[in-house]
Write a protein that holds these residues in place. Structure first.
Motif, PDB file in Angstrom:
ATOM      1  N   ALA A  35       1.105  -1.137  -0.014  1.00 41.88           N
ATOM      2  CA  ALA A  35       0.045  -0.012   0.281  1.00 41.88           C
ATOM      3  C   ALA A  35       0.814   1.429   0.107  1.00 41.88           C
ATOM      4  O   ALA A  35       0.698   1.971  -0.465  1.00 41.88           O
ATOM      5  CB  ALA A  35      -0.892  -0.082   0.952  1.00 41.88           C
ATOM      6  N   SER A  36       1.816   1.623   0.541  1.00 45.25           N
ATOM      7  CA  SER A  36       2.855   2.560   0.472  1.00 45.25           C
ATOM      8  C   SER A  36       3.518   2.996  -0.746  1.00 45.25           C
ATOM      9  O   SER A  36       3.685   3.904  -1.212  1.00 45.25           O
ATOM     10  CB  SER A  36       3.981   2.575   2.101  1.00 45.25           C
ATOM     11  OG  SER A  36       4.651   0.966   2.022  1.00 45.25           O
ATOM     12  N   LEU A  37       4.153   1.351  -0.780  1.00 48.14           N
ATOM     13  CA  LEU A  37       4.619   1.812  -2.433  1.00 48.14           C
ATOM     14  C   LEU A  37       3.811   2.266  -3.505  1.00 48.14           C
ATOM     15  O   LEU A  37       3.491   2.979  -4.513  1.00 48.14           O
ATOM     16  CB  LEU A  37       5.178   0.627  -2.889  1.00 48.14           C
ATOM     17  CG  LEU A  37       6.376  -0.159  -2.352  1.00 48.14           C
ATOM     18  CD1 LEU A  37       6.539  -1.654  -2.212  1.00 48.14           C
ATOM     19  CD2 LEU A  37       7.248   0.657  -1.784  1.00 48.14           C
ATOM     20  N   MET A  38       2.537   1.536  -3.330  1.00 43.48           N
ATOM     21  CA  MET A  38       1.901   1.831  -4.874  1.00 43.48           C
ATOM     22  C   MET A  38       1.319   3.602  -4.269  1.00 43.48           C
ATOM     23  O   MET A  38       1.297   4.178  -5.568  1.00 43.48           O
ATOM     24  CB  MET A  38       0.405   1.238  -4.470  1.00 43.48           C
ATOM     25  CG  MET A  38       0.491  -0.112  -4.782  1.00 43.48           C
ATOM     26  SD  MET A  38       0.365  -0.410  -7.091  1.00 43.48           S
ATOM     27  CE  MET A  38      -1.826  -0.097  -6.748  1.00 43.48           C
ATOM     28  N   ALA A  39       1.015   4.314  -2.979  1.00 38.64           N
ATOM     29  CA  ALA A  39       0.464   5.477  -2.669  1.00 38.64           C
ATOM     30  C   ALA A  39       1.426   6.112  -2.994  1.00 38.64           C
ATOM     31  O   ALA A  39       1.676   7.452  -3.581  1.00 38.64           O
ATOM     32  CB  ALA A  39       0.971   5.491  -1.120  1.00 38.64           C
ATOM     33  N   GLU A  40       2.703   6.214  -2.581  1.00 41.23           N
ATOM     34  CA  GLU A  40       4.668   6.379  -2.926  1.00 41.23           C
ATOM     35  C   GLU A  40       4.400   7.030  -4.707  1.00 41.23           C
ATOM     36  O   GLU A  40       4.630   7.088  -5.385  1.00 41.23           O
ATOM     37  CB  GLU A  40       5.212   6.315  -2.696  1.00 41.23           C
ATOM     38  CG  GLU A  40       6.556   6.095  -3.491  1.00 41.23           C
ATOM     39  CD  GLU A  40       7.942   6.249  -2.782  1.00 41.23           C
ATOM     40  OE1 GLU A  40       9.098   6.747  -3.202  1.00 41.23           O
ATOM     41  OE2 GLU A  40       8.147   5.324  -1.636  1.00 41.23           O
ATOM     42  N   LEU A  41       4.067   5.517  -4.907  1.00 43.39           N
ATOM     43  CA  LEU A  41       4.307   5.463  -7.049  1.00 43.39           C
ATOM     44  C   LEU A  41       3.434   6.777  -7.752  1.00 43.39           C
ATOM     45  O   LEU A  41       3.448   7.262  -8.214  1.00 43.39           O
ATOM     46  CB  LEU A  41       4.235   4.753  -7.452  1.00 43.39           C
ATOM     47  CG  LEU A  41       4.193   4.121  -9.068  1.00 43.39           C
ATOM     48  CD1 LEU A  41       5.859   5.105 -10.087  1.00 43.39           C
ATOM     49  CD2 LEU A  41       3.970   2.814  -9.867  1.00 43.39           C
ATOM     50  N   HIS A  42       2.181   6.312  -7.066  1.00 41.33           N
ATOM     51  CA  HIS A  42       0.891   7.855  -7.784  1.00 41.33           C
ATOM     52  C   HIS A  42       0.798   8.651  -7.464  1.00 41.33           C
ATOM     53  O   HIS A  42       1.138   9.388  -8.245  1.00 41.33           O
ATOM     54  CB  HIS A  42      -0.483   7.291  -6.814  1.00 41.33           C
ATOM     55  CG  HIS A  42      -2.120   7.610  -7.325  1.00 41.33           C
ATOM     56  ND1 HIS A  42      -2.558   8.739  -6.564  1.00 41.33           N
ATOM     57  CD2 HIS A  42      -2.760   7.215  -8.244  1.00 41.33           C
ATOM     58  CE1 HIS A  42      -3.609   9.276  -7.469  1.00 41.33           C
ATOM     59  NE2 HIS A  42      -3.741   8.835  -8.292  1.00 41.33           N
ATOM     60  N   LEU A  43       0.958   8.786  -6.198  1.00 42.81           N
ATOM     61  CA  LEU A  43       2.178  10.357  -6.220  1.00 42.81           C
ATOM     62  C   LEU A  43       3.117  10.778  -6.843  1.00 42.81           C
ATOM     63  O   LEU A  43       2.954  12.166  -7.280  1.00 42.81           O
ATOM     64  CB  LEU A  43       2.267  10.870  -4.278  1.00 42.81           C
ATOM     65  CG  LEU A  43       2.993  12.033  -3.395  1.00 42.81           C
ATOM     66  CD1 LEU A  43       1.240  13.023  -4.032  1.00 42.81           C
ATOM     67  CD2 LEU A  43       3.168  12.069  -2.440  1.00 42.81           C
ATOM     68  N   LYS A  44       3.690  10.106  -6.873  1.00 40.72           N
ATOM     69  CA  LYS A  44       4.564  10.357  -8.015  1.00 40.72           C
ATOM     70  C   LYS A  44       4.401  10.650  -9.801  1.00 40.72           C
ATOM     71  O   LYS A  44       4.634  11.799  -9.735  1.00 40.72           O
ATOM     72  CB  LYS A  44       5.847   9.689  -7.681  1.00 40.72           C
ATOM     73  CG  LYS A  44       7.081  10.350  -6.389  1.00 40.72           C
ATOM     74  CD  LYS A  44       7.815   9.102  -6.626  1.00 40.72           C
ATOM     75  CE  LYS A  44       8.674   9.465  -5.251  1.00 40.72           C
ATOM     76  NZ  LYS A  44       9.900   8.684  -4.973  1.00 40.72           N
ATOM     77  N   LEU A  45       3.742   9.832  -9.921  1.00 36.72           N
ATOM     78  CA  LEU A  45       3.327   9.995 -11.102  1.00 36.72           C
ATOM     79  C   LEU A  45       2.391  10.913 -11.661  1.00 36.72           C
ATOM     80  O   LEU A  45       2.016  11.920 -12.699  1.00 36.72           O
ATOM     81  CB  LEU A  45       2.255   8.588 -11.251  1.00 36.72           C
ATOM     82  CG  LEU A  45       3.623   7.862 -11.493  1.00 36.72           C
ATOM     83  CD1 LEU A  45       3.021   6.172 -12.117  1.00 36.72           C
ATOM     84  CD2 LEU A  45       4.503   7.575 -12.985  1.00 36.72           C
ATOM     85  N   HIS A  46       1.582  11.363  -9.822  1.00 35.57           N
ATOM     86  CA  HIS A  46       0.006  12.510 -10.643  1.00 35.57           C
ATOM     87  C   HIS A  46       1.417  13.768 -11.021  1.00 35.57           C
ATOM     88  O   HIS A  46      -0.041  14.297 -10.764  1.00 35.57           O
ATOM     89  CB  HIS A  46      -0.757  12.392  -9.500  1.00 35.57           C
ATOM     90  CG  HIS A  46      -1.622  13.154  -9.965  1.00 35.57           C
ATOM     91  ND1 HIS A  46      -1.904  14.112  -9.451  1.00 35.57           N
ATOM     92  CD2 HIS A  46      -3.157  12.600  -9.923  1.00 35.57           C
ATOM     93  CE1 HIS A  46      -3.212  14.783  -9.709  1.00 35.57           C
ATOM     94  NE2 HIS A  46      -4.061  13.545 -10.081  1.00 35.57           N
ATOM     95  N   HIS A  47       2.115  13.355  -9.604  1.00 38.46           N
ATOM     96  CA  HIS A  47       2.799  15.113  -9.973  1.00 38.46           C
ATOM     97  C   HIS A  47       3.210  15.130 -11.680  1.00 38.46           C
ATOM     98  O   HIS A  47       3.022  16.570 -12.202  1.00 38.46           O
ATOM     99  CB  HIS A  47       3.353  15.239  -8.292  1.00 38.46           C
ATOM    100  CG  HIS A  47       4.830  16.502  -8.300  1.00 38.46           C
ATOM    101  ND1 HIS A  47       3.945  17.834  -7.976  1.00 38.46           N
ATOM    102  CD2 HIS A  47       5.402  16.698  -9.503  1.00 38.46           C
ATOM    103  CE1 HIS A  47       5.131  18.761  -7.772  1.00 38.46           C
ATOM    104  NE2 HIS A  47       5.709  18.257  -9.155  1.00 38.46           N
TER     105      HIS A  47
END
Length: 210
Positions: free
Chosen positions: A47-59
């Motif tokens: 969950a933490s890895l997915m959230a980190e990846l989503h945040l970076k990609l969204h930015h």
């Protein structure tokens, strides 16, 4: 299976995804699919890895490449939070030790780990350094610290899954030795993250199951 600290890899993935709207849909679909599959596919670490990846990609998709000033501000804010939390919740940690260790932490570590986790890691690092100093009196000649690791574990939300954090001084073969120990005890490594501080301190963090 990519290093989320490698902005080149993240940038390539952003190009593949194409838009913030598609990213959000893929993220929701991935979370739903993983949660439905079971604890081996979805746990606190995933969950933490997915959230980190989503945040970076969204930015990247909504505001362009990561701006260095913004990253620097986040690092400064993370250090301030750790200082405040250590002063309040961890009076056993000397301020000088906290400040010195913060100065050696890699930026990625400060950006992806929570302040309360960092404070616990500070305790682990302090214990490792105390054992290292004691070993230097027993093993002169520069051999102190070879094979020395201090480990802490905590259960994860998923059944039979745990997070194990190793603190040591950087040395050849350390990661391979730890992974080999897991294999020897029939433990499955679900995820791993390695942080090397500028003073040679290493934190190896594993999510494992049996």
């Amino acid at each position: 299976r990519v290093d989320l600290g490698d902005e080149t890899q993240v940038g390539r993935l952003a190009v593949t995804v194409g838009s913030a709207q598609r990213l959000d849909m893929l993220y929701l679909l991935s979370v739903a699919d993983s949660r439905a599959t079971g604890p081996k596919a979805w746990n606190e670490w995933t969950a933490s890895l997915m959230a980190e990846l989503h945040l970076k990609l969204h930015h990247l998709l909504s505001e362009g490449p990561l701006a260095r000033p913004q990253t620097a501000q986040r690092v400064v804010a993370a250090r301030d939070k750790v200082r405040a939390l250590a002063g309040k919740a961890a009076p056993d940690l000397a301020p000088d030790f906290v400040e010195a260790t913060l100065s050696h932490m890699p930026q990625r570590y400060l950006l992806v780990r929570k302040p309360d986790e960092i404070v616990e890691h500070l305790r682990l690092i302090r214990e490792m350094r105390e054992e290292l100093e004691a070993e230097r009196t027993r093993r002169p000649g520069g051999k102190a610290g070879l094979g020395l690791t201090v480990v802490r574990g905590r259960p994860l939300a998923a059944q039979n899954c745990h997070e194990l954090t190793f603190s040591a001084q950087d040395q050849p073969g350390l990661f391979a030795a730890i992974a080999g120990a897991f294999a020897l005890h029939d433990m499955n490594v679900l995820a791993a993250d390695i942080f090397t501080f500028s003073d040679g301190t290493v934190l190896d963090i594993f999510a494992v199951s049996q």
